[in-house]
Design a protein around this motif. Structure first.
Motif, PDB file in Angstrom:
ATOM      1  N   VAL A  42       0.853  -1.171   0.000  1.00 24.19           N
ATOM      2  CA  VAL A  42       0.000   0.000   0.000  1.00 24.19           C
ATOM      3  C   VAL A  42       0.893   1.225   0.000  1.00 24.19           C
ATOM      4  O   VAL A  42       1.646   1.454   0.932  1.00 24.19           O
ATOM      5  CB  VAL A  42      -0.948  -0.002   1.209  1.00 24.19           C
ATOM      6  CG1 VAL A  42      -1.813   1.238   1.216  1.00 24.19           C
ATOM      7  CG2 VAL A  42      -1.818  -1.247   1.192  1.00 24.19           C
ATOM      8  N   GLN A  43       0.836   1.998  -1.076  1.00 25.98           N
ATOM      9  CA  GLN A  43       1.685   3.157  -1.227  1.00 25.98           C
ATOM     10  C   GLN A  43       0.846   4.429  -1.226  1.00 25.98           C
ATOM     11  O   GLN A  43      -0.360   4.397  -1.433  1.00 25.98           O
ATOM     12  CB  GLN A  43       2.473   3.079  -2.542  1.00 25.98           C
ATOM     13  CG  GLN A  43       3.249   1.783  -2.685  1.00 25.98           C
ATOM     14  CD  GLN A  43       4.077   1.802  -3.956  1.00 25.98           C
ATOM     15  OE1 GLN A  43       5.054   2.515  -4.042  1.00 25.98           O
ATOM     16  NE2 GLN A  43       3.693   1.026  -4.935  1.00 25.98           N
ATOM     17  N   ILE A 294       1.773  -2.624  -6.741  1.00 22.29           N
ATOM     18  CA  ILE A 294       0.812  -2.441  -5.648  1.00 22.29           C
ATOM     19  C   ILE A 294       0.355  -3.783  -5.090  1.00 22.29           C
ATOM     20  O   ILE A 294      -0.206  -3.846  -3.995  1.00 22.29           O
ATOM     21  CB  ILE A 294      -0.393  -1.597  -6.094  1.00 22.29           C
ATOM     22  CG1 ILE A 294      -1.228  -2.296  -7.164  1.00 22.29           C
ATOM     23  CG2 ILE A 294       0.062  -0.240  -6.602  1.00 22.29           C
ATOM     24  CD1 ILE A 294      -2.555  -1.617  -7.433  1.00 22.29           C
ATOM     25  N   GLU A 333      -3.713   2.613  -4.662  1.00 25.33           N
ATOM     26  CA  GLU A 333      -3.316   1.647  -3.648  1.00 25.33           C
ATOM     27  C   GLU A 333      -4.223   0.431  -3.720  1.00 25.33           C
ATOM     28  O   GLU A 333      -5.371   0.523  -4.138  1.00 25.33           O
ATOM     29  CB  GLU A 333      -3.433   2.247  -2.239  1.00 25.33           C
ATOM     30  CG  GLU A 333      -2.697   3.542  -2.012  1.00 25.33           C
ATOM     31  CD  GLU A 333      -3.054   4.166  -0.665  1.00 25.33           C
ATOM     32  OE1 GLU A 333      -3.971   3.634   0.007  1.00 25.33           O
ATOM     33  OE2 GLU A 333      -2.423   5.170  -0.308  1.00 25.33           O
TER      34      GLU A 333
END
Length: 386
Positions: A42-43, A294, A333
């Protein structure tokens, strides 16, 4: 940049590392170290708090079999007037399928297709002006390269003679027995995007002068699209191994699926000019030069080909994994761990197409030389998802 790693609770045993391609068109013959079967990174995204998040868990229901008896189906293009066009990788033909009755009518054969290994007649896409020009675009392997052509489709002509002579709009994409890419799609911007492979020559992926191992962005006429990240170049992103899945979300953001080798298959959020790491990085990397996926999967759990966006999630077909993956999104994300469906129920899954609302069309890929065909294969399935 803050990063949270969420592991899905699917433990993988200790697995041997082996080199080469998997039975999934560019995956691997081995699965990687003993880790979880899938992992989500999760970015940070531009404004995830402003976007709705789908439920962490979803559902899939197979409503019906739309058609059966297809040979090595690959590209799938729904027609606005009704019906589906399906490309046969090995036969080099395009077939019209009536989605109500399942009736199949051969539209025609695409001349110049050289089917061998993972090459042949691959992706299909309709012109953005299809209502007026009736153009169908096709990505295929020729005797010398991979290329994109367009043809007029006229269903009023006799069966087998409904495709006009192909006009080559783009050529010179490296070809090989493996890693030919092949997915094409018109984006919300009206430009033509193409996922390519590095054809087994790893170095091509990092060479911005090469068309291999890239996502390309072209005008409908095959020229480098305005606004591309590299001057006078069709290259949109690079550092890819073998891209066969392209889809946009409801806010026009591009996602792509690609095959790993021995360790990780990937789902990526695509940034213009982004370097996705291959061959130096497979899956997540600590090197800030590369864009991290992701979500990622061991190659025996996925070997992904087509993807589609529906109901707030990316839906990803698995060849070697023989399942459909759901990846719920919040911005760029993954908002929860990937969830798998249909594992082993229909064999290898190749292409996923959004069919409006909660409906998807999915093709099986058991007659492609790497599956175990059953009576009636290959099929198009209609799914309802949430």
């Amino acid at each position: 940049m803050r990063r949270r790693v969420v592991t899905a609770g699917l433990a993988a045993g200790a697995l041997l590392w082996t080199a080469g391609c998997s039975s999934g068109d560019g995956g691997a013959s081995g699965a990687g170290p003993s880790e979880s079967a899938s992992r989500t990174t999760v970015q940070g995204s531009s404004s995830p708090s402003a976007e709705a998040t789908p439920p962490a868990k979803g559902t899939v229901r197979v409503v019906r079999t739309v058609a059966e008896g297809l040979n090595s189906p690959w590209g799938l293009a729904p027609l606005p007037e009704g019906g589906l066009l399906v490309a046969s990788r090995d036969e080099g033909t395009v077939t019209h399928v009536d989605e109500s009755s399942g009736t199949k009518t051969e539209a025609g054969e695409v001349p110049g297709v050289s089917a061998a290994g993972e090459g042949g007649l691959l992706g299909l896409a309709l012109s953005p002006d299809y209502a007026s020009d009736h153009m169908v675009y096709a990505y295929f392997t020729s005797a010398s390269d991979n290329r994109i052509v367009r043809m007029v489709y006229d269903p009023k002509r006799p069966a087998g003679d409904q495709l006009g002579a192909p006009d080559t709009v783009f050529r010179g994409i490296p070809k090989g027995m493996i890693h030919n890419g092949g997915r094409i799609a018109f984006g919300p911007d009206g430009m033509l995007y193409a996922g390519t492979g590095e054809s087994g020559d790893r170095g091509l992926a990092q060479d911005k002068e090469s068309l291999g191992g890239k996502i390309l962005r072209l005008t409908p006429e095959g020229e480098p699209a305005p606004g591309n990240p590299f001057p006078d170049s069709p290259v949109y992103s690079y550092g890819h191994r073998n891209v066969q899945g392209l889809a946009w979300d409801s806010r026009q953001r591009l996602f792509a699926a690609e095959f790993g080798q021995n360790t990780w298959d990937e789902l990526n959020a695509i940034e213009p000019g982004g370097n996705y790491g291959w061959p130096a990085a497979e899956g997540e990397s600590d090197d800030a030069e590369y864009v991290n996926p992701i979500a990622q999967w061991h190659t025996d759990d996925a070997s992904p080909s087509g993807i589609a966006y529906a109901e707030g999630s990316i839906w990803m077909a698995g060849l070697r994994g023989q399942r459909l993956w759901r990846i719920p999104l919040k911005g760029t994300e993954a908002s929860a761990d990937p969830q798998s469906f249909l594992q082993g129920d229909h064999g290898r899954l190749r292409t996923v197409v959004a069919a409006g609302g909660d409906k998807l069309w999915v093709t099986t890929s058991n007659t492609d030389g790497r599956g175990t065909p059953k009576e009636g294969d290959d099929r198009i399935l209609e799914l309802r998802v949430s």
